[in-house]
Design a protein around this motif. Sequence first.
Motif, PDB file in Angstrom:
ATOM      1  N   GLU A  62     -35.874  -6.142  -6.277  1.00 47.51           N
ATOM      2  CA  GLU A  62     -36.798  -7.276  -6.228  1.00 47.51           C
ATOM      3  C   GLU A  62     -36.006  -8.575  -6.403  1.00 47.51           C
ATOM      4  O   GLU A  62     -34.986  -8.609  -7.075  1.00 47.51           O
ATOM      5  CB  GLU A  62     -37.849  -7.200  -7.348  1.00 47.51           C
ATOM      6  N   ARG A  63     -36.554  -9.626  -5.795  1.00 49.95           N
ATOM      7  CA  ARG A  63     -35.904 -10.939  -5.886  1.00 49.95           C
ATOM      8  C   ARG A  63     -36.991 -11.993  -6.045  1.00 49.95           C
ATOM      9  O   ARG A  63     -37.903 -12.072  -5.221  1.00 49.95           O
ATOM     10  CB  ARG A  63     -35.103 -11.185  -4.606  1.00 49.95           C
ATOM     11  N   ASN A  64     -36.915 -12.776  -7.121  1.00 51.15           N
ATOM     12  CA  ASN A  64     -37.900 -13.820  -7.385  1.00 51.15           C
ATOM     13  C   ASN A  64     -37.159 -15.130  -7.617  1.00 51.15           C
ATOM     14  O   ASN A  64     -36.572 -15.342  -8.679  1.00 51.15           O
ATOM     15  CB  ASN A  64     -38.752 -13.448  -8.603  1.00 51.15           C
ATOM     16  N   ALA A  65     -37.170 -16.001  -6.603  1.00 46.79           N
ATOM     17  CA  ALA A  65     -36.512 -17.305  -6.714  1.00 46.79           C
ATOM     18  C   ALA A  65     -37.469 -18.278  -7.391  1.00 46.79           C
ATOM     19  O   ALA A  65     -38.650 -18.340  -7.054  1.00 46.79           O
ATOM     20  CB  ALA A  65     -36.118 -17.820  -5.344  1.00 46.79           C
ATOM     21  N   ILE A  66     -36.939 -19.006  -8.356  1.00 46.43           N
ATOM     22  CA  ILE A  66     -37.725 -19.993  -9.106  1.00 46.43           C
ATOM     23  C   ILE A  66     -37.004 -21.328  -8.997  1.00 46.43           C
ATOM     24  O   ILE A  66     -35.804 -21.417  -9.272  1.00 46.43           O
ATOM     25  CB  ILE A  66     -37.841 -19.597 -10.588  1.00 46.43           C
ATOM     26  N   GLU A  67     -37.733 -22.353  -8.601  1.00 45.68           N
ATOM     27  CA  GLU A  67     -37.128 -23.673  -8.527  1.00 45.68           C
ATOM     28  C   GLU A  67     -38.085 -24.701  -9.102  1.00 45.68           C
ATOM     29  O   GLU A  67     -39.298 -24.588  -8.964  1.00 45.68           O
ATOM     30  CB  GLU A  67     -36.764 -24.047  -7.090  1.00 45.68           C
ATOM     31  N   GLY A  68     -37.512 -25.699  -9.749  1.00 44.81           N
ATOM     32  CA  GLY A  68     -38.309 -26.761 -10.325  1.00 44.81           C
ATOM     33  C   GLY A  68     -37.449 -27.979 -10.615  1.00 44.81           C
ATOM     34  O   GLY A  68     -36.326 -28.102 -10.122  1.00 44.81           O
ATOM     35  N   VAL A  69     -38.003 -28.841 -11.443  1.00 38.72           N
ATOM     36  CA  VAL A  69     -37.358 -30.102 -11.789  1.00 38.72           C
ATOM     37  C   VAL A  69     -37.382 -30.272 -13.303  1.00 38.72           C
ATOM     38  O   VAL A  69     -38.370 -29.942 -13.960  1.00 38.72           O
ATOM     39  CB  VAL A  69     -38.089 -31.282 -11.103  1.00 38.72           C
ATOM     40  N   ILE A  70     -36.295 -30.786 -13.835  1.00 37.09           N
ATOM     41  CA  ILE A  70     -36.244 -31.148 -15.254  1.00 37.09           C
ATOM     42  C   ILE A  70     -36.981 -32.478 -15.411  1.00 37.09           C
ATOM     43  O   ILE A  70     -36.679 -33.458 -14.718  1.00 37.09           O
ATOM     44  CB  ILE A  70     -34.774 -31.275 -15.741  1.00 37.09           C
TER      45      ILE A  70
END
Length: 155
Positions: A62-70
């Motif tokens: 499984e692969r779960n990419a998480i992206e966001g901003v500080i």
Amino acid sequence: MTDPRELRIDRVIDAPVDIVWRAWTEHGAEWFCPQPWRAEIVEQDLRPGGRSAMVMHGPAGERNAIEGVILNAVPGRLIVSTDAFTHGWHPAGPFMVRIDRFDPDPNDPAKTRYSAIARHWTAEAAEKHKAMGFESGWSAATDQLEAVAKRLAAG
């Protein structure tokens, strides 16, 4: 009164704030997701507007990419991030704001009062996160963070 949109883990960690901060910021791949999953830290730019990106890899591929901003970072004290935006302030499907607090324990300044808080846009989103295993998952990750901090404190 508890906010129905907020989930949190509070823990006293037997290591000083600077060590717990170092464990969080420099060793994320070792603790961020519960084993047997593993985290690949792509980028963690701890300044307002900085990119936060990682990939969680599961044992069955499984692969779960998480992206966001500080949103905010106060060295040694606070990290606030969100998945409501990706790098460059591009709107994304918001799920939560994450707040990590690092405070000296008032009873023993050699220990850290750590809080990991997930604030959701709606109570329904918080319930969904809870049903996904927030308590067990974030508690396990915090256990792993504590183990890294204790290892670093031991030298």
